[in-house]
Motif scaffolding. Structure first.
Motif: not given
Length: 233
Positions: A92, A105-107, A109, A228, A232
């Motif tokens: 990040r 990112t962990p999501e 993205e 994205r 996600s």
């Protein structure tokens, strides 16, 4: 032991630079793992120098240095056990400060930081081969440089440069192709329509709308580009 301390300090600096700016694996290690290894080596050299100097002054100082070094090693082991969470935090931060760096990112993205020229450089793969792209919503298709065609799995002698296109340098001809797989981070799209521009026409590959329109969303937030996938969202 200034020599040993100096060497340890250099290793720590190298570890920091590697963690911030390296993008490809080193041998079989990821940039993060290689940085951690260098950092551990630097810390061990500095601690060894402290222990030797401590015993040189008095044995009690040597024991104290061993105790401090042991505490540092325990902290490093705890950090290593939590390396997944730490890696996400570093990614990040890198997305904010490393120009042209692409992180995930962990999501899920994909985040790219704006370059000094105002563009966004996105790292990806074409047919399994590494490739970098300039994010370009003004390009109706993904456009590849002819200079990269062979390395990306296309046969130059089979390309038909018959499609007229407009570029910043004027009109040119391009060849129509279909990319079997185009990946940016964890986002992969298959059978992506693209063009290959003649040599000398482009200075970089363009990540255009034939890929972007398949995403769940994309946005520019400040100095960051965020991509994205549909999964996600």
């Amino acid at each position: 032991m200034p020599g040993i301390r100096g060497a340890g300090g250099l290793l720590l600096i190298a570890a920091l630079a590697l963690g911030l700016f390296a993008e490809r694996n080193i041998a079989d290690l990821s940039p993060f793992e290689a940085a951690a290894l260098l950092g551990l080596g630097g810390a061990c050299l500095i601690m060894a120098a402290s222990i030797v100097e401590g015993f040189g002054r008095h044995w009690t100082y040597g024991v104290q240095a061993i105790a401090v070094s042991g505490g540092i090693l325990v902290a490093l082991l705890v950090t290593h056990a939590s390396r997944g969470e730490l890696h996400a935090v570093l990614d990040r931060a890198i997305g904010d400060i490393a120009l042209g760096r692409t992180v995930v990112t962990p999501e899920g993205e994909v985040v790219a930081a704006r370059k000094t020229d105002g563009s966004f450089l996105v790292q990806g793969k074409v047919n399994g081969h590494d490739a970098s792209f300039i994010f370009d919503t003004g390009a109706s298709t993904v456009v590849l440089r002819a200079e990269h065609a062979k390395a990306l799995g296309f046969k130059p002698d089979q390309l038909d440069y018959s499609i007229p296109v407009s570029t910043a340098n004027g009109s040119a001809l391009a060849a129509s192709v279909v990319i079997d797989s185009l990946s940016v981070g964890p986002i992969t799209e298959r059978n992506v329509r693209a063009l290959i521009a003649r040599e000398g026409v482009l200075h970089a590959n363009l990540l255009g709308m034939t890929f972007l329109e398949r995403l769940g969303s994309y946005e520019v937030r400040g100095n960051r580009l965020i991509l994205r996938s549909k999964e996600s969202i």
